[in-house]
Scaffold this motif. Sequence first.
Motif, PDB file in Angstrom:
ATOM      1  N   SER A  37      -7.921  -1.487   5.369  1.00  0.00           N
ATOM      2  CA  SER A  37      -6.700  -2.249   5.069  1.00  0.00           C
ATOM      3  C   SER A  37      -6.991  -3.738   5.066  1.00  0.00           C
ATOM      4  O   SER A  37      -6.482  -4.473   4.220  1.00  0.00           O
ATOM      5  N   ASP A  71      -2.706   1.282  -1.229  1.00  0.00           N
ATOM      6  CA  ASP A  71      -3.120   1.602   0.141  1.00  0.00           C
ATOM      7  C   ASP A  71      -2.643   3.018   0.476  1.00  0.00           C
ATOM      8  O   ASP A  71      -1.449   3.229   0.665  1.00  0.00           O
ATOM      9  N   SER A 113     -10.761   5.576  10.317  1.00  0.00           N
ATOM     10  CA  SER A 113      -9.659   4.744  10.772  1.00  0.00           C
ATOM     11  C   SER A 113     -10.208   3.583  11.606  1.00  0.00           C
ATOM     12  O   SER A 113     -11.089   3.764  12.425  1.00  0.00           O
ATOM     13  N   HIS A 150      -6.236  -6.094   1.986  1.00  0.00           N
ATOM     14  CA  HIS A 150      -5.310  -7.216   2.143  1.00  0.00           C
ATOM     15  C   HIS A 150      -5.998  -8.550   1.872  1.00  0.00           C
ATOM     16  O   HIS A 150      -5.377  -9.478   1.344  1.00  0.00           O
TER      17      HIS A 150
HETATM   18  P1  ADP Z   1      -4.292   2.510   8.164  1.00  0.00           P
HETATM   19  O1  ADP Z   1      -3.324   3.648   8.141  1.00  0.00           O
HETATM   20  O2  ADP Z   1      -4.584   1.911   6.835  1.00  0.00           O
HETATM   21  O3  ADP Z   1      -5.522   2.781   8.963  1.00  0.00           O
HETATM   22  P2  ADP Z   1      -3.461   0.980  10.409  1.00  0.00           P
HETATM   23  O4  ADP Z   1      -2.575   1.937  11.084  1.00  0.00           O
HETATM   24  O5  ADP Z   1      -4.836   0.714  10.928  1.00  0.00           O
HETATM   25  O6  ADP Z   1      -3.515   1.314   8.867  1.00  0.00           O
HETATM   26  O7  ADP Z   1      -2.734  -0.435  10.324  1.00  0.00           O
HETATM   27  C1  ADP Z   1      -1.491  -0.587   9.700  1.00  0.00           C
HETATM   28  C2  ADP Z   1      -1.117  -2.050   9.729  1.00  0.00           C
HETATM   29  O8  ADP Z   1      -1.102  -2.523  11.069  1.00  0.00           O
HETATM   30  C3  ADP Z   1      -2.124  -2.917   8.982  1.00  0.00           C
HETATM   31  O9  ADP Z   1      -1.416  -3.853   8.201  1.00  0.00           O
HETATM   32  C4  ADP Z   1      -2.926  -3.616  10.034  1.00  0.00           C
HETATM   33  O10 ADP Z   1      -3.265  -4.935   9.640  1.00  0.00           O
HETATM   34  C5  ADP Z   1      -1.998  -3.624  11.225  1.00  0.00           C
HETATM   35  N1  ADP Z   1      -2.769  -3.390  12.465  1.00  0.00           N
HETATM   36  C6  ADP Z   1      -3.758  -2.493  12.629  1.00  0.00           C
HETATM   37  N2  ADP Z   1      -4.253  -2.551  13.870  1.00  0.00           N
HETATM   38  C7  ADP Z   1      -3.551  -3.515  14.501  1.00  0.00           C
HETATM   39  C8  ADP Z   1      -3.599  -4.058  15.814  1.00  0.00           C
HETATM   40  N3  ADP Z   1      -4.481  -3.645  16.737  1.00  0.00           N
HETATM   41  N4  ADP Z   1      -2.716  -5.008  16.127  1.00  0.00           N
HETATM   42  C9  ADP Z   1      -1.833  -5.437  15.217  1.00  0.00           C
HETATM   43  N5  ADP Z   1      -1.757  -4.977  13.959  1.00  0.00           N
HETATM   44  C10 ADP Z   1      -2.594  -4.031  13.607  1.00  0.00           C
END
Ligand code: ADP
Length: 228
Positions: free
Chosen positions: A44, A171, A39, A48
């Motif tokens: 992602s 995804d 993670s 993207h």
């Molecule tokens: P995943 O389950 O694929 O690991 P995340 O939970 O990391 O996904 O992120 C989900 C969405 O939130 C993604 O579109 C990502 O770009 C966005 N995102 C992730 N981290 C941050 C952050 N620190 N601030 C803002 N948006 C975020």
Amino acid sequence: TTWLLRAERIGKHYGHTTALRDASLTLQPGEAVAITGPSGSGKSTLLHALAGIIAVDTGDIVVRRPDGSGVEDLATLADAERSAFRLHRFGFVFQQGLLVPELTAGENVALPLLLAGSSRAQALQRADAELARLDLAGLGERRPGQLSGGQAQRVAIARALVTGPTIVFADEPTGALDSRTAEDVLDALLATVDGDARALVIVTHDERVAARCDRVVHLLDGRIVDAR
Ligand code: ADP
Ligand code: ADP
């Protein structure tokens, strides 16, 4: 065979966070590629970026035109052009199907065609054919709330395929499903690249999903550290 998409040394940062650095990747027709990593490693962001959902800071992403008449550079497209490009050329499947709850399954599948300007009758006819191909014939009139998790995710796959995209991006497509259902959904996704001119890119935490792909690209701290 000739590649469909080529990303060269792409990078992306958010403030002080480097989400992706120097990532290079080529997609060939007929292959399923898994993107894995812990993670926060940039999975992602890579997906993207490849799909043109976000613009990269550095590097190039070029996509071959389906008619073989050359390539397009995602970075040079304006936002509106990139959206139109995505709609016509790429398909998307997310962890939760993200179906519109007020629409029937058939209408959900028809949506990309309607957005692209097809008539309602033609869009619904194509949607029905796509649903049938995914063993969902007869469920076209149901609303998402009346479908099982696996059925809903296969409707989402039908929606991703209805425009005839050259690349399908998924995804964590099986992340919200029990293992038996996940296997069915994965089968349906992998079937989309069988002997086809299409490529499939799957972001996944699941080793069993990765093991069934042709290639695995592993990320750590925004870098591709292993690719096979
Ligand atoms: P995943 O389950 O694929 O690991 P995340 O939970 O990391 O996904 O992120 C989900 C969405 O939130 C993604 O579109 C990502 O770009 C966005 N995102 C992730 N981290 C941050 C952050 N620190 N601030 C803002 N948006 C975020
Ligand atoms: P993964 O999908 O592997 O979980 P992401 O690509 O979502 O990783 O995120 C990679 C890094 O970039 C993480 O540190 C995440 O917090 C950060 N990030 C992703 N999207 C955003 C965003 N929109 N704003 C700020 N930080 C983000």
